[in-house]
Design a protein around this motif. Structure first.
Motif, short mmCIF file in Angstrom:
data_model
loop_
_atom_site.label_atom_id
_atom_site.label_comp_id
_atom_site.label_asym_id
_atom_site.label_seq_id
_atom_site.Cartn_x
_atom_site.Cartn_y
_atom_site.Cartn_z
N ARG A 1 36.73 45.88 40.41
CA ARG A 1 37.56 44.75 40.67
C ARG A 1 38.57 44.70 41.82
N ASN A 2 39.27 45.76 42.11
CA ASN A 2 40.06 46.03 43.11
C ASN A 2 39.35 45.70 44.48
N THR B 1 39.53 44.45 30.17
CA THR B 1 39.19 44.77 31.60
C THR B 1 37.88 43.98 31.92
N ASP C 1 38.03 48.69 36.92
CA ASP C 1 39.26 48.64 37.76
C ASP C 1 39.07 48.62 39.28
#
Length: 413
Positions: free
Chosen positions: A232-233, A80, A229
């Motif tokens: 990042r998205n 990650t 996450d």
């Protein structure tokens, strides 16, 4: 002294036998108890040994399981973190694109504003809110809108980068802690009963207040991964948005720039045509003015000569006029019906009136010719002024503005 030297009391033989039996019985009992204790001790030792081995084996297994779990989450965190670092680097390139795009919008805006300012110097009726000015105003509005949008997007990008770095820091701390925990648990897994540095530390069994439950431990790492996450998205979605904004901004600016250039070319052609027509009219007026002036001068000279001739004729006829006037005066004294408006009277009166009318007609014709000449000269001056205005307008558009616009370069960012 005598009492101190007394012999000890003697026991009865039965007592001696009883005492011997009791010693034997006590010895046998002690021996049996000792044997039972030995047997119990061996059993207990075996039991404790087995329990200790089982417990230690269970602990070793738990440590191995913990190591595997920690390794799994460390790997998840590493993956990650790597993805987030890569995404942050890519987002940084998009930030640079935004900054370059924002910087490149400033020059076209300055040029557009300079063109508007230069065109304020147009004079007369040429100071019109024409298509060029409308498109320039629209271009300035488009550029200002693009700059505002890029500035807002840049702020959003900076905030996303800050969130990415904050999340990256949390991941790095978690990975660091996981690594330390792995080192400690690996050390613990390699410890045996014969390891040299095993010892009796103090207060090791005490549960510290800062201990967390396995659920909290799992929740903490899971939250870090989920947050990473999510960021990042969000970062990927922002990159798509930036790409779309930059593409649309370039299209809008190129389209509007072309519209302004087309409007400039059309307006320059229109002004040039109008200037050509005015120059043609000026040439015609100049010719007409010149011809008219000559004709007027000739006519004036002719009329002047005619007037001189008439004056001379009148002067020459002063005697006859006086005679005629005298005769008229005398004939006005005719008595009765003799005072008749006969042919003589009529002719004398008509002669005077005819000379007077002819002189007045010459004067009126001369005045009209002089007025028309002045009008032609005024029209000529007006045309010359209008042609100069058109020339100035063409200079502003073709020399000051259009070459400036050639330096406008809008590229994809």
């Amino acid at each position: 002294m005598a009492r101190l030297l007394q012999a000890p009391p003697k026991f009865h033989p039965s007592e001696w036998h009883v005492a011997n039996k009791m010693q034997c019985a006590s010895t046998e009992s002690q021996k049996s108890s000792s044997e039972r204790l030995v047997a119990e001790s061996r059993r207990l030792v075996d039991e404790i040994e087995k329990t200790t081995q089982k417990t230690q084996s269970s602990v070793n297994k738990k440590i191995e399981q913990r190591l595997e779990e920690t390794k799994f989450w460390k790997q998840e965190l590493d993956n990650t973190l790597e993805q987030l670092v890569n995404e942050t680097e890519v987002l940084l390139t998009f930030k640079i694109r935004l900054e370059k795009a924002l910087e490149s919008c400033k020059e076209p805006l300055v040029i557009s504003q300079k063109c508007l300012l230069n065109r304020q110097r147009r004079a007369g009726t040429d100071l019109v809110h024409d298509e060029v000015e409308q498109e320039l105003v629209k271009e300035a509005e488009v550029l200002q809108g693009v700059i505002a949008l890029l500035e807002r997007t840049l702020e959003q990008t900076n905030e996303q980068l800050r969130l990415n770095r904050s999340t990256k820091y949390n991941l790095e701390m978690d990975v660091k802690d996981k690594f330390a925990a792995l080192m400690i648990d690996n050390y613990c897994a390699n410890l045996t009963n014969n390891t040299a540095d095993v010892r009796y530390p103090d207060k090791t069994v005490k549960i510290e207040e800062n201990f967390v439950s396995p659920e909290d431990w799992l929740y903490f790492s899971n939250i870090n991964v989920e947050k990473a996450d999510k960021e990042r998205n969000n970062s990927m979605a922002l990159r798509v948005l930036i790409d779309s904004i930059l593409s649309q901004a370039v299209n809008d600016m190129c389209k509007q720039c072309e519209m302004v250039n087309i409007a400039f070319r059309n307006r320059a052609k229109e002004v040039r045509d109008a200037k050509h027509k005015l120059e043609t009219l000026l040439a015609v007026c100049a010719v007409l003015s010149s011809v008219g002036f000559v004709k007027v001068m000739e006519e004036t000279a002719s009329q002047e000569m005619n007037i001189v001739a008439l004056k001379k004729a009148i002067a020459d006829k002063e005697g006859p006029v006086k005679v005629a006037q005298t005769r008229l005066e005398a004939r006005n004294h005719r008595p009765g019906v003799e005072l008749c408006y006969d042919a003589v009277q009529y002719r004398l009166t008509g002669e005077v009136q005819e000379i007077t009318r002819n002189i007045q007609r010459l004067k009126d014709t001369l005045a009209l010719a002089e007025t028309e000449l002045k009008g032609l000269r005024r029209r000529q001056l007006s045309l010359e002024e209008e042609i100069q205005i058109k020339a100035d307008t063409l200079y502003i558009d073709e020399v000051l503005c259009m070459p400036m616009r050639e330096s406008v370069c809008i590229n994809n960012f």
